[in-house]
Design a protein around this motif. Structure first.
Motif, PDB file in Angstrom:
ATOM      1  N   LEU A 238       4.616   0.995  16.858  1.00 28.47           N
ATOM      2  CA  LEU A 238       3.619   2.063  16.876  1.00 28.47           C
ATOM      3  C   LEU A 238       3.694   2.913  15.608  1.00 28.47           C
ATOM      4  O   LEU A 238       2.664   3.291  15.041  1.00 28.47           O
ATOM      5  N   SER A 239       4.910   3.218  15.181  1.00 32.02           N
ATOM      6  CA  SER A 239       5.054   4.028  13.970  1.00 32.02           C
ATOM      7  C   SER A 239       4.571   3.273  12.738  1.00 32.02           C
ATOM      8  O   SER A 239       3.916   3.851  11.854  1.00 32.02           O
ATOM      9  N   LEU A 240       4.850   1.974  12.670  1.00 28.65           N
ATOM     10  CA  LEU A 240       4.362   1.181  11.537  1.00 28.65           C
ATOM     11  C   LEU A 240       2.842   1.060  11.563  1.00 28.65           C
ATOM     12  O   LEU A 240       2.186   1.101  10.509  1.00 28.65           O
ATOM     13  N   LEU A 241       2.288   0.925  12.758  1.00 33.64           N
ATOM     14  CA  LEU A 241       0.825   0.890  12.875  1.00 33.64           C
ATOM     15  C   LEU A 241       0.219   2.207  12.404  1.00 33.64           C
ATOM     16  O   LEU A 241      -0.829   2.216  11.736  1.00 33.64           O
ATOM     17  N   GLY A 242       0.881   3.314  12.730  1.00 32.21           N
ATOM     18  CA  GLY A 242       0.401   4.611  12.266  1.00 32.21           C
ATOM     19  C   GLY A 242       0.444   4.732  10.753  1.00 32.21           C
ATOM     20  O   GLY A 242      -0.478   5.285  10.134  1.00 32.21           O
ATOM     21  N   LEU A 243       1.519   4.205  10.133  1.00 32.41           N
ATOM     22  CA  LEU A 243       1.592   4.232   8.673  1.00 32.41           C
ATOM     23  C   LEU A 243       0.460   3.434   8.039  1.00 32.41           C
ATOM     24  O   LEU A 243      -0.115   3.838   7.023  1.00 32.41           O
ATOM     25  N   ILE A 244       0.131   2.307   8.644  1.00 34.38           N
ATOM     26  CA  ILE A 244      -0.940   1.475   8.092  1.00 34.38           C
ATOM     27  C   ILE A 244      -2.298   2.160   8.243  1.00 34.38           C
ATOM     28  O   ILE A 244      -3.069   2.285   7.277  1.00 34.38           O
ATOM     29  N   LEU A 245      -2.601   2.614   9.461  1.00 38.92           N
ATOM     30  CA  LEU A 245      -3.920   3.193   9.727  1.00 38.92           C
ATOM     31  C   LEU A 245      -4.122   4.510   8.980  1.00 38.92           C
ATOM     32  O   LEU A 245      -5.113   4.689   8.260  1.00 38.92           O
TER      33      LEU A 245
ATOM     34  N   PHE B 244      -5.540  13.085   9.011  1.00 38.39           N
ATOM     35  CA  PHE B 244      -4.804  11.868   8.677  1.00 38.39           C
ATOM     36  C   PHE B 244      -3.364  12.190   8.281  1.00 38.39           C
ATOM     37  O   PHE B 244      -2.447  11.413   8.577  1.00 38.39           O
ATOM     38  N   ARG B 245      -3.149  13.301   7.607  1.00 42.30           N
ATOM     39  CA  ARG B 245      -1.782  13.700   7.276  1.00 42.30           C
ATOM     40  C   ARG B 245      -0.994  14.031   8.536  1.00 42.30           C
ATOM     41  O   ARG B 245       0.208  13.761   8.630  1.00 42.30           O
ATOM     42  N   PHE B 246      -1.664  14.598   9.509  1.00 42.37           N
ATOM     43  CA  PHE B 246      -1.035  14.887  10.797  1.00 42.37           C
ATOM     44  C   PHE B 246      -0.563  13.590  11.461  1.00 42.37           C
ATOM     45  O   PHE B 246       0.535  13.513  12.012  1.00 42.37           O
ATOM     46  N   GLY B 247      -1.392  12.545  11.376  1.00 45.37           N
ATOM     47  CA  GLY B 247      -1.006  11.258  11.950  1.00 45.37           C
ATOM     48  C   GLY B 247       0.120  10.589  11.183  1.00 45.37           C
ATOM     49  O   GLY B 247       1.021   9.991  11.774  1.00 45.37           O
ATOM     50  N   ILE B 248       0.086  10.695   9.857  1.00 43.69           N
ATOM     51  CA  ILE B 248       1.147  10.082   9.045  1.00 43.69           C
ATOM     52  C   ILE B 248       2.498  10.714   9.347  1.00 43.69           C
ATOM     53  O   ILE B 248       3.520  10.021   9.460  1.00 43.69           O
ATOM     54  N   SER B 249       2.529  12.039   9.480  1.00 47.53           N
ATOM     55  CA  SER B 249       3.806  12.723   9.732  1.00 47.53           C
ATOM     56  C   SER B 249       4.422  12.278  11.049  1.00 47.53           C
ATOM     57  O   SER B 249       5.643  12.119  11.151  1.00 47.53           O
TER      58      SER B 249
ATOM     59  N   GLY C  63      -1.061   1.967   1.098  1.00 49.38           N
ATOM     60  CA  GLY C  63      -1.573   1.227   2.248  1.00 49.38           C
ATOM     61  C   GLY C  63      -1.434  -0.273   2.086  1.00 49.38           C
ATOM     62  O   GLY C  63      -1.092  -0.990   3.033  1.00 49.38           O
ATOM     63  N   VAL C  64      -1.668  -0.772   0.869  1.00 54.04           N
ATOM     64  CA  VAL C  64      -1.522  -2.209   0.615  1.00 54.04           C
ATOM     65  C   VAL C  64      -0.066  -2.642   0.777  1.00 54.04           C
ATOM     66  O   VAL C  64       0.228  -3.711   1.339  1.00 54.04           O
ATOM     67  N   LEU C  65       0.866  -1.813   0.330  1.00 53.83           N
ATOM     68  CA  LEU C  65       2.282  -2.159   0.434  1.00 53.83           C
ATOM     69  C   LEU C  65       2.778  -2.165   1.873  1.00 53.83           C
ATOM     70  O   LEU C  65       3.740  -2.875   2.205  1.00 53.83           O
ATOM     71  N   VAL C  66       2.147  -1.372   2.738  1.00 50.03           N
ATOM     72  CA  VAL C  66       2.643  -1.257   4.107  1.00 50.03           C
ATOM     73  C   VAL C  66       2.000  -2.277   5.042  1.00 50.03           C
ATOM     74  O   VAL C  66       2.506  -2.525   6.141  1.00 50.03           O
ATOM     75  N   ILE C  67       0.904  -2.916   4.629  1.00 46.49           N
ATOM     76  CA  ILE C  67       0.218  -3.880   5.501  1.00 46.49           C
ATOM     77  C   ILE C  67       1.110  -5.067   5.896  1.00 46.49           C
ATOM     78  O   ILE C  67       1.073  -5.513   7.045  1.00 46.49           O
ATOM     79  N   PRO C  68       1.943  -5.626   4.992  1.00 46.76           N
ATOM     80  CA  PRO C  68       2.813  -6.749   5.417  1.00 46.76           C
ATOM     81  C   PRO C  68       3.768  -6.411   6.556  1.00 46.76           C
ATOM     82  O   PRO C  68       4.328  -7.328   7.176  1.00 46.76           O
TER      83      PRO C  68
END
Length: 660
Positions: free
Chosen positions: A229-236, A253-258, A317-322
Motif C-alpha cells: 500500500l505504501s509503495l502504491l501511494g508513492l507511485i500514485l 498529493f503531498r499529504f498522500g506522499i507523506s 515517479g518513473v524510478l518508483v514504478i518498478p
C-alpha cells in the motif's frame, strides 16, 4: 539413583558448597578485598563470558523462533535479498520526502504590466518596468505595486509619467527566473508566501495521520500488505504530483506522499526486525537508513540539473514504478503470521526461505510451531494504556522521538536563516549521515542499544550547548556545529528505530512505531511554529532542555541486545525498566533466584537444569573469590566430589554448554 536420593545428594552438595565458600572467604579475605574489583583480570573476564554464554542459552530457549531462523539460515541468500529489497524504496522515500525544499525556488516577482505593450510594442523589458513599476528610494523596483493603466499614448506616458498605484492586477512576471518552480507556477508571492509553510504543515499532518493509520494496518493486515500500500501511494501520489493544475491539489498529493513515506518506514522496519536475528537486524536497519541518505543526495543532484519542478516528480515517479514487482517477490513476516494463528502460512514461508538458502528445517522444529497459548490476536491500541510496561516504552520513546524531530528541524531551519544555499543544506548533511549511521554498527556492538541511544543524545546536547554560546559573527563555525549536530542526530535516529522495534511486541510493533512517529510530526510542527515567532536562541535552548530530558528518560529503558524479541503482551510485561546492574555473586541468594527464574520459565524445552546452572555459577564464583591459582588439593577433591554427586542426576555444566 532415586529422585529422593538425588535431592538428598543435591542438598548435601549445596551445604558442602556453602561451607567451602566460607572457608575460602576466611582464608583469603584481605587479598580478595584488594583485587576483587580489578577490571582487567582474566578470571573476571571469564566470568563475564560465562554469564554472557548463559544469557545466550536462555535467550535461545526463550525465543523458539530464533532456533527456526538458525535452521533457515541466519543471513543466507533469502535474508540478503530481503534486505536488498528495502533499499530502493528507502531511496525513493527520501526523494519524495524532501522534494518540497527544491520546488519552492525563490523568485523575484514584478507586476504584469503588459498593458503598455498595446501602445509601445517595441519597448524593452527594462523600459517597460521603468515606466509601469514604482521604485523604492534606493532605485530598486517594488515587487507588489504597479501604476494603473491610463488611456494615453506612449509619448504622453513618457512625458508626464504615471502616478496612481495599486496592487498587481494581472498577475506577475519573473524576468530573472532561471527555473520553473511552484512560486512562479502558482504565483506564491505578495502575501502568498505563507503557502510555502502550509505545504510543510500539510506534509507533517500527513505524517501524523499516516503514522496511526499504517501502524494499525501493518499489525492488523500484515507487513506485506502495508508495504504494498505504501509503495502504491508513492507511485500514485509521487508520479501524479507532476500533473497537478492547482496549488491546493499539490497540497493534497503531498499529504498522500507523506503517509506513504511513513507507512513504508514502519512496515519495512517491522518486517526486517522479525526476519533477522542479532546483529544482522541492526546491520539491515542501519543500511536501510544509509540508503535513505543516498536518496537525499540523489534528489539534490537531480533537482540541481532539472529546469522544471514537474520534471523532478516525473523522474521520481518513473524510478518508483518498478517497485510494483514487489507484489510477487516480497515475503510476509512468519512471526506476525504465528501471532495471528496462521501456522500453516508461517511454515510455508519458512520452508520457502530455507529452500532459497539451500537449507532443510528439521521436522521437530516445525512441529514446535503451535498456536499461541493466549489470544494475543486481540491486542489493540488500548493495550498501550492498559499494559504498564508497554505504556512506559511508548511514552519514553515518544519523548525521545519528539526531541530528535524538533532538534533536527530547528538546526535545519537555523542553517537556512544563515543564508546557506538549499543544495549545500541537503548535500553536505546527507554525505555526513553515511558515516554517522555506519558508526552505529560499532557502538551498538560495543555498548548495546540503550547506551548507544544515550551517547548519541549526549552528543546532540553538546552541539546545542555550543550553539548557545557561539557569537553570531562566527558564521562558518556555526554552520560547522550545525552540521555536526545533524551528524549526531542521524545516528540517533538509526539507533532509535532499531531500539524501539526491539522493545515492542510483535502483535503491536507497528502500532507502537506509529504512535511514537506521531511525536515526530508534532516535534517538527512545533519547530516550524517557534522558529517563525521567537528569537533565534530560544529554539536552540529548547533543544538543549528536550535533549537532556530525553537523555534522562532513556536510562529507564531495558537493554535489548542479545535478548529475544517479545511476541506477546505477556512477554513484554516481564521486561524490567531498572538499570542494568551486573549480578553480585558474593551477596545473598538473589542471583540464584534469577538463575532459577531463567531456567524454569519454560520447563518443557529447557536444555539446562536448575542444578547444572547453579553449579556453573558456583564454579565461576570460586574463581572470582580466589583470583590466583590455588594448588590446594582440597579444592581438587571438592570439584571431584561435586562432579561425582552431579553425574547421576544429569549431565554436568560443561556437557550442557557444549564445552569439553
Amino acid at each position: 539413583m532415586t529422585p529422593g536420593n538425588c535431592a538428598a545428594a543435591f542438598s548435601a552438595q549445596m551445604a558442602g558448597e556453602e561451607n567451602f565458600k566460607e572457608e575460602l572467604r576466611s582464608q583469603d579475605a584481605s587479598r580478595n578485598l584488594n583485587q576483587h574489583e580489578t577490571a582487567g583480570h582474566p578470571h573476571s573476564r571469564s566470568l563475564e563470558m560465562l554469564l554472557h554464554r548463559l544469557r545466550a542459552v536462555h535467550t535461545k530457549q526463550d525465543d523458539k523462533f530464533a532456533n527456526l531462523l538458525d535452521a533457515v539460515g541466519e543471513f543466507g541468500t533469502f535474508q540478503q535479498r530481503l534486505v536488498a529489497l528495502t533499499f530502493i524504496p528507502s531511496i525513493m522515500s527520501a526523494f519524495f520526502m524532501f522534494a518540497d525544499h527544491f520546488v519552492f525556488t525563490a523568485q523575484k516577482p514584478y507586476c504584469n504590466t503588459s498593458w503598455i505593450l498595446a501602445v509601445g510594442p517595441h519597448l524593452s523589458e527594462a523600459q517597460q518596468l521603468n515606466l509601469t513599476i514604482p521604485q523604492a528610494p534606493n532605485g530598486s523596483f517594488l515587487t507588489c505595486l504597479m501604476y494603473l493603466p491610463v488611456p494615453w499614448n506612449l509619448d504622453s506616458i513618457i512625458q508626464f509619467g504615471l502616478n496612481d498605484t495599486d496592487t498587481c492586477q494581472d498577475g506577475w512576471i519573473y524576468p530573472a527566473a532561471k527555473k520553473r518552480s511552484l512560486i512562479n507556477e502558482f504565483d506564491l508571492v505578495c502575501g502568498m508566501e505563507t503557502k510555502k509553510d502550509t505545504a510543510q504543515i500539510m506534509f507533517m499532518a500527513g505524517l501524523l495521520i499516516g503514522s496511526l493509520i499504517f501502524g494499525l494496518i501493518t499489525d492488523k493486515m500484515g507487513r506485506y500488505p502495508a508495504i504494498l500500500l505504501s509503495l502504491l501511494g508513492l507511485i500514485l501520489f509521487g508520479f501524479g504530483t507532476a500533473f497537478v493544475n492547482s496549488f491546493h491539489l499539490y497540497l493534497l498529493f503531498r499529504f498522500g506522499i507523506s503517509q506513504s513515506v511513513v507507512g513504508y518506514a514502519i512496515s519495512s522496519i517491522s518486517l526486517a526486525t522479525e526476519w533477522l536475528v542479532g546483529e544482522h537486524r541492526a546491520h539491515a536497519i542501519i543500511l536501510e537508513h544509509c540508503f535513505f541518505a543516498v536518496g537525499s543526495m540523489l534528489l539534490t543532484g537531480i533537482a540541481y540539473s532539472l529546469p522544471h519542478w514537474r520534471l523532478l516528480f516525473l523522474v521520481g515517479g518513473v524510478l518508483v514504478i518498478p517497485l510494483i514487482s514487489y507484489i510477487w517477490i516480497l515475503p510476509e513476516s512468519p512471526r506476525w503470521l504465528m501471532m495471528k494463528g496462521k501456522v500453516k502460512e508461517a511454515k510455508q514461508v519458512l520452508c520457502y526461505a530455507a529452500s532459497v538458502n539451500k537449507k532443510t528445517i528439521p521436522s521437530n522444529l516445525l512441529d514446535e510451531l503451535q498456536l499461541p497459548r493466549k489470544k494475543v490476536t486481540r491486542a489493540s491500541v488500548l493495550d498501550f494504556c492498559k499494559n504498564r510496561q508497554l505504556c512506559k516504552v511508548t511514552l519514553v520513546m515518544s519523548c525521545v522521538w519528539f526531541t530528535i524531530s524538533y532538534t533536527y528541524f530547528t538546526l535545519s531551519l537555523r542553517m537556512r536563516e544563515l543564508g546557506v544555499s538549499i543544495h549545500f543544506r541537503h548535500m553536505v548533511p546527507s554525505i555526513m549521515e553515511m558515516p554517522a549511521r555506519l558508526c552505529c554498527i560499532f557502538i551498538l556492538q560495543q555498548i548495546g542499544r540503550k547506551w548507544s541511544l544515550a551517547v548519541t543524545l549526549l552528543q546532540a546536547i553538546i552541539w546545542c550547548l555550543l550553539l548557545l554560546f557561539l557569537p553570531e559573527e562566527l558564521k562558518s563555525v556555526t554552520i560547522l556545529v550545525l552540521t555536526l549536530g545533524e551528524f549526531s542526530l542521524a545516528a540517533t535516529v538509526t539507533v532509535f528505530f532499531l531500539y524501539t522495534a526491539e522493545l515492542l511486541p510483535t502483535v503491536l510493533r507497528a502500532t507502537g512505531l506509529g504512535l511514537v512517529s506521531l511525536a515526530s510530526a508534532a516535534g517538527a510542527i512545533l519547530s516550524l511554529t517557534i522558529i517563525s515567532q521567537t528569537p533565534s536562541l530560544l529554539p536552540i535552548f529548547l533543544c538543549c532542555v528536550l535533549a537532556i530530558v530525553a537523555f534522562s528518560l532513556s536510562s529507564l529503558l531495558p537493554e535489548t541486545r542479545d535478548q529475544p524479541l517479545s511476541d506477546s503482551l505477556d512477554h513484554s510485561s516481564q521486561m524490567s525498566f531498572q538499570k542494568d546492574v551486573a549480578p553480585d555473586l558474593s551477596s545473598d541468594g538473589s542471583f540464584w533466584n534469577k538463575v532459577k527464574d531463567m531456567t524454569t520459565e519454560d520447563t518443557s524445552s529447557d536444555d539446562m537444569s536448575e542444578e547444572a546452572a547453579k553449579n556453573v555459577i558456583l564454579n565461576a564464583q570460586i574463581l572470582r573469590l580466589d583470583p590466583y591459582p590455588v594448588s590446594n588439593p582440597a579444592l581438587k577433591q571438592f570439584n571431584k566430589e561435586e562432579a561425582n554427586s552431579q553425574a547421576p542426576c544429569g549431565p554436568g555444566p560443561q556437557t550442557i554448554l557444549g564445552w569439553n
